[in-house]
Design a protein around this motif. Structure first.
Motif, PDB file in Angstrom:
ATOM      1  N   PHE A   1       3.164   4.317  -7.919  1.00 26.57           N
ATOM      2  CA  PHE A   1       4.038   3.291  -8.709  1.00 26.57           C
ATOM      3  C   PHE A   1       3.971   2.459  -7.488  1.00 26.57           C
ATOM      4  N   CYS A   2       4.352   2.485  -5.787  1.00 30.96           N
ATOM      5  CA  CYS A   2       4.320   1.748  -5.142  1.00 30.96           C
ATOM      6  C   CYS A   2       3.281   0.462  -5.211  1.00 30.96           C
ATOM      7  N   GLU A   3       1.829   0.493  -5.315  1.00 34.42           N
ATOM      8  CA  GLU A   3       0.667   0.479  -5.888  1.00 34.42           C
ATOM      9  C   GLU A   3       0.944  -0.566  -7.217  1.00 34.42           C
ATOM     10  N   ARG A   4       1.855   0.024  -8.298  1.00 33.74           N
ATOM     11  CA  ARG A   4       1.491  -0.624  -9.551  1.00 33.74           C
ATOM     12  C   ARG A   4       2.886  -1.550  -9.024  1.00 33.74           C
ATOM     13  N   PHE A   5       3.465  -1.619  -8.953  1.00 31.46           N
ATOM     14  CA  PHE A   5       4.653  -2.991  -8.631  1.00 31.46           C
ATOM     15  C   PHE A   5       4.493  -3.817  -7.288  1.00 31.46           C
ATOM     16  N   GLY A   6       3.412  -3.430  -6.439  1.00 31.92           N
ATOM     17  CA  GLY A   6       2.784  -4.643  -5.153  1.00 31.92           C
ATOM     18  C   GLY A   6       3.539  -4.305  -4.543  1.00 31.92           C
ATOM     19  N   VAL A   7       3.981  -3.178  -3.773  1.00 28.58           N
ATOM     20  CA  VAL A   7       4.250  -2.653  -2.261  1.00 28.58           C
ATOM     21  C   VAL A   7       4.733  -1.466  -1.939  1.00 28.58           C
ATOM     22  N   LEU A   8       2.652  -1.481  -1.834  1.00 24.23           N
ATOM     23  CA  LEU A   8       2.339   0.006  -1.203  1.00 24.23           C
ATOM     24  C   LEU A   8       2.105  -0.044   0.352  1.00 24.23           C
ATOM     25  N   GLY A   9       1.572  -1.718   0.431  1.00 22.59           N
ATOM     26  CA  GLY A   9       1.328  -1.855   1.988  1.00 22.59           C
ATOM     27  C   GLY A   9       2.699  -1.882   2.759  1.00 22.59           C
ATOM     28  N   SER A  10       4.184  -2.735   2.050  1.00 23.08           N
ATOM     29  CA  SER A  10       4.962  -2.508   3.084  1.00 23.08           C
ATOM     30  C   SER A  10       5.910  -1.409   3.046  1.00 23.08           C
ATOM     31  N   SER A  11       5.219  -0.195   2.135  1.00 22.32           N
ATOM     32  CA  SER A  11       5.992   0.913   1.685  1.00 22.32           C
ATOM     33  C   SER A  11       6.389   1.909   3.120  1.00 22.32           C
TER      34      SER A  11
ATOM     35  N   PRO B   1      15.777  11.265 -20.194  1.00 22.28           N
ATOM     36  CA  PRO B   1      16.817  10.927 -21.250  1.00 22.28           C
ATOM     37  C   PRO B   1      16.078   9.439 -21.087  1.00 22.28           C
ATOM     38  N   GLY B   2      15.862   8.210 -21.963  1.00 20.46           N
ATOM     39  CA  GLY B   2      15.795   7.025 -22.335  1.00 20.46           C
ATOM     40  C   GLY B   2      14.603   6.830 -22.245  1.00 20.46           C
ATOM     41  N   PRO B   3      14.378   5.156 -22.148  1.00 19.00           N
ATOM     42  CA  PRO B   3      13.089   4.864 -22.782  1.00 19.00           C
ATOM     43  C   PRO B   3      12.102   4.791 -21.427  1.00 19.00           C
ATOM     44  N   THR B   4      10.251   4.748 -22.381  1.00 20.25           N
ATOM     45  CA  THR B   4       8.868   4.890 -20.946  1.00 20.25           C
ATOM     46  C   THR B   4       8.710   3.209 -20.878  1.00 20.25           C
ATOM     47  N   VAL B   5       8.348   3.410 -19.919  1.00 19.53           N
ATOM     48  CA  VAL B   5       6.833   2.227 -20.019  1.00 19.53           C
ATOM     49  C   VAL B   5       5.764   2.816 -19.202  1.00 19.53           C
ATOM     50  N   SER B   6       4.528   2.552 -19.295  1.00 19.72           N
ATOM     51  CA  SER B   6       3.722   2.740 -18.581  1.00 19.72           C
ATOM     52  C   SER B   6       3.131   1.537 -17.819  1.00 19.72           C
ATOM     53  N   PRO B   7       3.268   1.918 -16.452  1.00 17.12           N
ATOM     54  CA  PRO B   7       2.515   0.185 -15.659  1.00 17.12           C
ATOM     55  C   PRO B   7       1.405   0.544 -15.129  1.00 17.12           C
ATOM     56  N   PRO B   8       0.795  -0.671 -15.767  1.00 14.31           N
ATOM     57  CA  PRO B   8      -0.957   0.198 -15.932  1.00 14.31           C
ATOM     58  C   PRO B   8      -1.067   0.019 -13.869  1.00 14.31           C
ATOM     59  N   ARG B   9      -2.742   0.570 -14.466  1.00 16.64           N
ATOM     60  CA  ARG B   9      -2.939   0.548 -13.389  1.00 16.64           C
ATOM     61  C   ARG B   9      -4.160  -0.413 -12.335  1.00 16.64           C
ATOM     62  N   ARG B  10      -4.066  -1.648 -11.969  1.00 16.12           N
ATOM     63  CA  ARG B  10      -4.932  -2.605 -11.108  1.00 16.12           C
ATOM     64  C   ARG B  10      -6.165  -2.079 -10.011  1.00 16.12           C
ATOM     65  N   PRO B  11      -6.653  -3.351 -10.088  1.00 19.52           N
ATOM     66  CA  PRO B  11      -8.119  -2.668 -10.072  1.00 19.52           C
ATOM     67  C   PRO B  11      -7.439  -2.925  -8.358  1.00 19.52           C
ATOM     68  N   TRP B  12      -6.536  -2.921  -8.336  1.00 21.05           N
ATOM     69  CA  TRP B  12      -6.933  -3.540  -6.182  1.00 21.05           C
ATOM     70  C   TRP B  12      -7.841  -2.247  -5.134  1.00 21.05           C
ATOM     71  N   SER B  13      -7.169  -1.078  -5.849  1.00 19.12           N
ATOM     72  CA  SER B  13      -7.697   0.211  -5.293  1.00 19.12           C
ATOM     73  C   SER B  13      -8.478   0.216  -4.725  1.00 19.12           C
ATOM     74  N   LEU B  14      -9.517   0.873  -6.403  1.00 17.65           N
ATOM     75  CA  LEU B  14     -10.867   0.686  -7.128  1.00 17.65           C
ATOM     76  C   LEU B  14     -11.570  -0.785  -5.857  1.00 17.65           C
ATOM     77  N   ILE B  15     -11.373  -1.438  -6.364  1.00 22.19           N
ATOM     78  CA  ILE B  15     -12.043  -3.241  -5.411  1.00 22.19           C
ATOM     79  C   ILE B  15     -12.383  -2.440  -4.588  1.00 22.19           C
ATOM     80  N   ASN B  16     -10.932  -2.481  -3.290  1.00 19.84           N
ATOM     81  CA  ASN B  16     -10.628  -2.108  -2.011  1.00 19.84           C
ATOM     82  C   ASN B  16     -11.829  -0.732  -1.654  1.00 19.84           C
ATOM     83  N   TRP B  17     -11.396   0.191  -2.642  1.00 19.39           N
ATOM     84  CA  TRP B  17     -13.028   2.012  -2.107  1.00 19.39           C
ATOM     85  C   TRP B  17     -14.374   1.286  -1.688  1.00 19.39           C
ATOM     86  N   LEU B  18     -14.111   0.652  -3.019  1.00 18.82           N
ATOM     87  CA  LEU B  18     -16.163   0.009  -3.709  1.00 18.82           C
ATOM     88  C   LEU B  18     -16.360  -0.848  -2.078  1.00 18.82           C
ATOM     89  N   PHE B  19     -15.462  -1.189  -1.590  1.00 18.90           N
ATOM     90  CA  PHE B  19     -16.070  -2.948  -0.681  1.00 18.90           C
ATOM     91  C   PHE B  19     -16.187  -1.319   0.310  1.00 18.90           C
TER      92      PHE B  19
END
Ligand SMILES: CC/C=C\C/C=C\C/C=C\C/C=C\C/C=C\C/C=C\CCC(=O)SCCNC(=O)CCNC(=O)[C@H](O)C(C)(C)COP(=O)(O)OP(=O)(O)OC[C@H]1O[C@@H](n2cnc3c(N)ncnc32)[C@H](O)[C@@H]1OP(=O)(O)O
Ligand SMILES: CCCCCCCCCCCCCCCCCC(=O)OC[C@@H](O)COP(=O)(O)O
Length: 377
Positions: free
Chosen positions: A108-118, A295-313
């Motif tokens: 979830f940190c990755e999807r909201f752009g705060v993984l490095g600083s978590s 309870p309540g509404p749902t959202v599925s924040p999409p996965r981003r390509p950066w983690s895959l690109i980093n691994w491939l690098f």
């Protein structure tokens, strides 16, 4: 079993993934070490660089979850709070029942752009784990010995240091203090009874001191507490080895955003507030167990390509020299060199297996499983 699934379960694939993780991790740890002199000259720049270097390590584990195992994540939350996620500092309170709950948190940190600083309030023992533990020193992770007399000063000081952190961060707090086991649950419910608190069915009794000290020291820095409850569909209890084997899961996370100002400043009131929060969390778990959803509404924040690109690098960078080395080794025909290389590989594999063991509940600490002399006042 499909071909791809068969491939994912092959030991050689696991070796490659672990090889890339271990060696890239050590290279990154070394680069982090090189940033030390920069802290004296430009602390904020050093922090920003370390956030990115840290991302290169933690995102590899996220890539394993999101791209290798294909695990899906659904977020249950108030749509009004959604735009704030990733755009403010927050304290995250999460249940601690699964071996990979930290990894889902990272996703979830990755999807909201705060993984490095978590950040997290982590037990001191984790700081000795190569790659992840060493990376955490440079990310200003807060460590505790789980001995309040020793922690009260050091934890408060480490939290104070985060006041001028240059990037948005989420600070994770497992208030239960240890992972749930039947024995720990039984002991903690004895403590609950002695304190006249209602029993919890799905959680350990929260330790309140760390929460209070965190809230007090991050007032003015963090905007809210994200009360988060995690579960996996179909009563699954995934492990890191399952993820390495490419098994797919579905994680559901229920998040409530609670403004920090609404949390009492007084220690006793704050403790009572947290106990009430855990009673509510227990009822959300019950709802999930009964209905398979929150309870309540749902959202599925999409996965981003950066983690895959980093691994491939990192894979391209490290697998090429490895291939050359293996070819040279075979062509050398020296039994001694081959044996030495096999011994080195075995040692590295055992090392990674030990690291994976850190995530296993069966190998967890004995913290919280001793009967305590109860004071019934
Ligand atoms: C939109 C999306 C939202 C969210 C996404 C989700 C998450 C993502 C966020 C961030 C990700 C970041 C990083 C993740 C990566 C990796 C994380 C990895 C792991 C690290 C995890 C850990 O290491 S957990 C262990 C360490 N942490 C803690 O322990 C925290 C909780 N503990 C405390 O707060 C403690 O108070 C303490 C550690 C500060 C001090 O410990 P101590 O043991 O001294 O505790 P106490 O003084 O509190 O204990 C004495 C009191 O407790 C009572 N007692 C005694 N026995 C028990 C018992 N068995 N159960 C409960 N209570 C007990 C005792 O009676 C005392 O009571 P008092 O009334 O006197 O307080
Ligand atoms: C790309 C993928 C590569 C995977 C292979 C490499 C695996 C390396 C794994 C290293 C993991 C080390 C970080 C672990 C974080 C563990 C979190 C955790 O759950 O800690 C437990 C504590 O909260 C409480 O401890 P206990 O009192 O329950 O005991």
């Amino acid at each position: 079993m499909g071909v791809l699934q068969l491939l994912k379960s092959q030991f050689v694939c696991h070796l490659v993934i672990c090889y890339v993780f271990l060696f890239s991790g050590l290279v990154i740890n070394l680069l982090q070490l090189c940033t030390l002199p920069l802290w004296l000259v430009d602390k904020q720049l050093a922090r920003r660089i370390n956030v990115r270097l840290g991302y290169c390590i933690s995102s590899q584990m996220v890539a394993a979850l999101e791209w290798w195992s294909g695990t899906e994540c659904t977020l249950y939350t108030d749509p009004k709070s959604f735009p704030l996620y990733g755009n403010e500092n927050a304290i995250v309170v999460l249940n601690h029942s699964f071996e990979i709950d930290f990894l889902c948190g990272w996703t979830f940190c990755e999807r909201f752009g705060v993984l490095g600083s978590s950040k997290v309030l982590a037990k001191k023992e984790l700081s000795y784990v190569p790659v992840i533990g060493w990376m955490w020193y440079f990310l200003e992770i807060v460590f505790c010995k789980r001995k309040w007399e020793e922690d009260r000063r050091t934890v408060a000081q480490s939290l104070q240091n985060l006041h001028d952190y240059p990037e948005n961060f989420w600070f994770l707090l497992y208030c239960e203090g240890t992972r749930l086991t039947p024995k720990k649950h039984q002991v903690s419910m004895q403590v609950a009874e002695s304190k006249g608190l209602p029993k919890l069915k799905y959680h350990l009794l929260p330790r309140t001191k760390g929460f209070w000290v965190t809230v007090q020291n991050l007032r003015g820095t963090a905007a809210a507490v994200y009360d988060s409850t995690l579960n996996f569909r179909n009563n699954e209890t995934p492990t890191l080895l399952d993820i390495l084997n490419g098994k797919k899961y579905h994680a559901d996370l229920y998040v409530r955003r609670i403004p920090l100002e609404s949390i009492p400043e007084d220690e006793a009131e704050c403790a009572a507030w947290l106990h009430k929060l855990y009673q509510e969390k227990d009822s959300f778990q019950e709802h999930y167990t009964q209905t398979g959803r929150y309870p309540g509404p749902t959202v599925s924040p999409p996965r981003r390509p950066w983690s895959l690109i980093n691994w491939l690098f990192w894979a391209c960078l490290l697998l090429y020299p490895l291939g050359l080395l293996v070819a040279q080794l075979i062509s050398s025909g020296s039994i001694l060199t081959i044996l030495a290389s096999v011994a080195l590989c075995s040692a590295a594999s055992l090392g990674v297996r030990w690291m994976i063991g850190q995530t296993e509940i069966g190998r967890g600490s004995s913290y919280g499983d001793k009967e305590v002399p109860l004071n019934n006042n």
